[in-house]
Design a protein around this motif. Structure first.
Motif, PDB file in Angstrom:
ATOM      1  N   ASP A   1       0.841  -1.199   0.000  1.00  0.00           N
ATOM      2  CA  ASP A   1       0.000   0.000   0.000  1.00  0.00           C
ATOM      3  C   ASP A   1       0.879   1.253   0.000  1.00  0.00           C
ATOM      4  O   ASP A   1       1.344   1.709   1.042  1.00  0.00           O
ATOM      5  CB  ASP A   1      -0.959   0.019   1.193  1.00  0.00           C
ATOM      6  N   HIS A   2       1.109   1.780  -1.191  1.00  0.00           N
ATOM      7  CA  HIS A   2       2.025   2.914  -1.345  1.00  0.00           C
ATOM      8  C   HIS A   2       1.624   4.129  -0.511  1.00  0.00           C
ATOM      9  O   HIS A   2       2.493   4.823   0.038  1.00  0.00           O
ATOM     10  CB  HIS A   2       2.145   3.299  -2.822  1.00  0.00           C
ATOM     11  N   ASP A   3       0.330   4.381  -0.400  1.00  0.00           N
ATOM     12  CA  ASP A   3      -0.113   5.515   0.422  1.00  0.00           C
ATOM     13  C   ASP A   3       0.285   5.315   1.884  1.00  0.00           C
ATOM     14  O   ASP A   3       0.731   6.251   2.553  1.00  0.00           O
ATOM     15  CB  ASP A   3      -1.630   5.705   0.326  1.00  0.00           C
ATOM     16  N   LYS A   4       0.147   4.088   2.350  1.00  0.00           N
ATOM     17  CA  LYS A   4       0.521   3.784   3.739  1.00  0.00           C
ATOM     18  C   LYS A   4       2.034   3.915   3.931  1.00  0.00           C
ATOM     19  O   LYS A   4       2.502   4.412   4.960  1.00  0.00           O
ATOM     20  CB  LYS A   4       0.063   2.365   4.095  1.00  0.00           C
ATOM     21  N   VAL A   5       2.803   3.480   2.926  1.00  0.00           N
ATOM     22  CA  VAL A   5       4.264   3.598   2.995  1.00  0.00           C
ATOM     23  C   VAL A   5       4.673   5.069   3.076  1.00  0.00           C
ATOM     24  O   VAL A   5       5.528   5.453   3.895  1.00  0.00           O
ATOM     25  CB  VAL A   5       4.929   2.921   1.778  1.00  0.00           C
ATOM     26  N   LEU A   6       4.061   5.919   2.248  1.00  0.00           N
ATOM     27  CA  LEU A   6       4.377   7.353   2.277  1.00  0.00           C
ATOM     28  C   LEU A   6       3.996   7.969   3.616  1.00  0.00           C
ATOM     29  O   LEU A   6       4.720   8.814   4.150  1.00  0.00           O
ATOM     30  CB  LEU A   6       3.658   8.073   1.132  1.00  0.00           C
ATOM     31  N   GLN A   7       2.866   7.536   4.170  1.00  0.00           N
ATOM     32  CA  GLN A   7       2.457   8.043   5.479  1.00  0.00           C
ATOM     33  C   GLN A   7       3.481   7.664   6.555  1.00  0.00           C
ATOM     34  O   GLN A   7       3.854   8.486   7.402  1.00  0.00           O
ATOM     35  CB  GLN A   7       1.078   7.487   5.848  1.00  0.00           C
ATOM     36  N   THR A   8       3.966   6.427   6.494  1.00  0.00           N
ATOM     37  CA  THR A   8       4.982   5.973   7.452  1.00  0.00           C
ATOM     38  C   THR A   8       6.270   6.774   7.294  1.00  0.00           C
ATOM     39  O   THR A   8       6.897   7.171   8.286  1.00  0.00           O
ATOM     40  CB  THR A   8       5.264   4.474   7.261  1.00  0.00           C
ATOM     41  N   LEU A   9       6.665   7.039   6.055  1.00  0.00           N
ATOM     42  CA  LEU A   9       7.870   7.841   5.823  1.00  0.00           C
ATOM     43  C   LEU A   9       7.704   9.247   6.393  1.00  0.00           C
ATOM     44  O   LEU A   9       8.639   9.801   6.977  1.00  0.00           O
ATOM     45  CB  LEU A   9       8.168   7.926   4.321  1.00  0.00           C
ATOM     46  N   SER A  10       6.519   9.817   6.234  1.00  0.00           N
ATOM     47  CA  SER A  10       6.287  11.168   6.756  1.00  0.00           C
ATOM     48  C   SER A  10       6.346  11.191   8.273  1.00  0.00           C
ATOM     49  O   SER A  10       6.784  12.168   8.872  1.00  0.00           O
ATOM     50  CB  SER A  10       4.938  11.705   6.270  1.00  0.00           C
ATOM     51  N   GLU A  11       5.922  10.109   8.908  1.00  0.00           N
ATOM     52  CA  GLU A  11       5.943  10.035  10.378  1.00  0.00           C
ATOM     53  C   GLU A  11       7.339   9.734  10.915  1.00  0.00           C
ATOM     54  O   GLU A  11       7.752  10.295  11.934  1.00  0.00           O
ATOM     55  CB  GLU A  11       4.962   8.957  10.849  1.00  0.00           C
ATOM     56  N   LYS A  12       8.064   8.858  10.229  1.00  0.00           N
ATOM     57  CA  LYS A  12       9.371   8.435  10.743  1.00  0.00           C
ATOM     58  C   LYS A  12      10.514   9.349  10.329  1.00  0.00           C
ATOM     59  O   LYS A  12      11.497   9.476  11.067  1.00  0.00           O
ATOM     60  CB  LYS A  12       9.675   7.006  10.266  1.00  0.00           C
ATOM     61  N   LEU A  13      10.408   9.970   9.138  1.00  0.00           N
ATOM     62  CA  LEU A  13      11.528  10.758   8.628  1.00  0.00           C
ATOM     63  C   LEU A  13      11.214  12.233   8.481  1.00  0.00           C
ATOM     64  O   LEU A  13      11.880  13.071   9.063  1.00  0.00           O
ATOM     65  CB  LEU A  13      11.999  10.185   7.283  1.00  0.00           C
ATOM     66  N   SER A  14      10.205  12.567   7.687  1.00  0.00           N
ATOM     67  CA  SER A  14       9.870  13.976   7.463  1.00  0.00           C
ATOM     68  C   SER A  14       8.561  14.074   6.698  1.00  0.00           C
ATOM     69  O   SER A  14       8.312  13.273   5.791  1.00  0.00           O
ATOM     70  CB  SER A  14      10.970  14.680   6.672  1.00  0.00           C
ATOM     71  N   PRO A  15       7.726  15.079   7.019  1.00  0.00           N
ATOM     72  CA  PRO A  15       6.490  15.283   6.256  1.00  0.00           C
ATOM     73  C   PRO A  15       6.729  16.025   4.938  1.00  0.00           C
ATOM     74  O   PRO A  15       5.804  16.174   4.142  1.00  0.00           O
ATOM     75  CB  PRO A  15       5.634  16.114   7.210  1.00  0.00           C
ATOM     76  N   ARG A  16       7.946  16.468   4.703  1.00  0.00           N
ATOM     77  CA  ARG A  16       8.237  17.235   3.473  1.00  0.00           C
ATOM     78  C   ARG A  16       8.543  16.259   2.337  1.00  0.00           C
ATOM     79  O   ARG A  16       9.695  16.006   1.990  1.00  0.00           O
ATOM     80  CB  ARG A  16       9.376  18.211   3.706  1.00  0.00           C
ATOM     81  N   ILE A  17       7.469  15.692   1.781  1.00  0.00           N
ATOM     82  CA  ILE A  17       7.552  14.667   0.744  1.00  0.00           C
ATOM     83  C   ILE A  17       6.947  15.217  -0.545  1.00  0.00           C
ATOM     84  O   ILE A  17       5.909  15.878  -0.516  1.00  0.00           O
ATOM     85  CB  ILE A  17       6.785  13.400   1.179  1.00  0.00           C
ATOM     86  N   LEU A  18       7.601  14.915  -1.670  1.00  0.00           N
ATOM     87  CA  LEU A  18       7.068  15.367  -2.947  1.00  0.00           C
ATOM     88  C   LEU A  18       7.308  14.310  -4.019  1.00  0.00           C
ATOM     89  O   LEU A  18       8.356  13.669  -4.048  1.00  0.00           O
ATOM     90  CB  LEU A  18       7.744  16.677  -3.376  1.00  0.00           C
ATOM     91  N   ASP A  19       6.316  14.129  -4.869  1.00  0.00           N
ATOM     92  CA  ASP A  19       6.466  13.299  -6.049  1.00  0.00           C
ATOM     93  C   ASP A  19       7.467  14.000  -6.966  1.00  0.00           C
ATOM     94  O   ASP A  19       7.143  15.001  -7.605  1.00  0.00           O
ATOM     95  CB  ASP A  19       5.101  13.154  -6.741  1.00  0.00           C
ATOM     96  N   ALA A  20       8.696  13.514  -6.987  1.00  0.00           N
ATOM     97  CA  ALA A  20       9.791  14.185  -7.702  1.00  0.00           C
ATOM     98  C   ALA A  20      10.608  13.155  -8.475  1.00  0.00           C
ATOM     99  O   ALA A  20      11.691  12.746  -8.052  1.00  0.00           O
ATOM    100  CB  ALA A  20      10.670  14.945  -6.718  1.00  0.00           C
TER     101      ALA A  20
END
Length: 204
Positions: free
Chosen positions: A72-91
């Motif tokens: 679940d890619h959305d869940k993976v991105l949510q986990t990354l935002s919680e564990k590392l940083s909320p500054r995430i961008l499709d880049a």
């Protein structure tokens, strides 16, 4: 009266179909400005592959996550935002080298990956195991016990299994090359079909 007209204009604007090329150019401009402003802590993109759509994510330190669609890619991105940083961008531009190396791997033109890795999602023994997994050569397999011995703790077979099962960088960090001592697959974050496909690819 003006408010009503403005609302109607806004509704008409929002309901007008937007050309995909226009959206792509706007997103690219956003990506470029974010890069210049140095506000992207995690860049991500998705690519198609023989084992399904893969999410790739990188920090300034290196590739930090490869995720299967089943995770679940959305869940993976949510986990990354919680564990590392909320500054995430499709880049996608930042992931071009990784995407190219994966394409070369699946086309059987690449046996090792040269991209820099960020192993900050793992700690302690799990990270130690994941650091050593690339020592298992392309087309080769090892048992969980073999890997435990490789990292200097032959009794830590279960812990090696856990380290492989929680590997945040499957394919690039080749936990698929680790099998049970009886030769059966064992667990895999992408599922048994993906593990089998990767082993067959490397055996061809």
């Amino acid at each position: 009266m003006n408010d009503i007209r403005n609302d109607d204009d806004l509704t008409a604007l929002l309901s007008t179909p937007v050309d995909a090329d226009v959206l792509s150019r706007l997103h690219r401009r956003l990506e470029e400005r974010a890069e210049r402003a140095n506000v992207i802590d995690i860049a991500y993109t998705t690519i198609d592959s023989p084992v399904g759509k893969l999410l790739l994510a990188a920090t300034p330190k290196g590739l930090v996550r490869v995720a299967y669609a089943s995770e679940d890619h959305d869940k993976v991105l949510q986990t990354l935002s919680e564990k590392l940083s909320p500054r995430i961008l499709d880049a996608p531009q930042r992931l071009q080298v990784v995407a190219r190396e994966l394409d070369e791997y699946f086309a059987q033109h690449r046996r090792t990956f040269d991209v820099t890795l960020d192993l900050s999602l793992s700690r302690g023994f799990r990270q130690l195991v994941q650091i050593h997994l690339p020592e298992i050569e392309y087309g080769q397999t090892r048992s969980y016990r073999d890997v435990a011995e490789l990292v200097g703790n032959p009794n830590a077979v279960r812990a090696v299994g856990t380290a492989c099962a929680t590997n945040p960088l499957p394919i690039v960090v080749p936990c698929h090359r680790v099998l049970r001592s009886d030769g059966t697959l064992g667990g895999y974050i992408g599922g048994p079909e993906a593990k089998t496909a990767l082993l067959h690819l490397e055996a061809a």
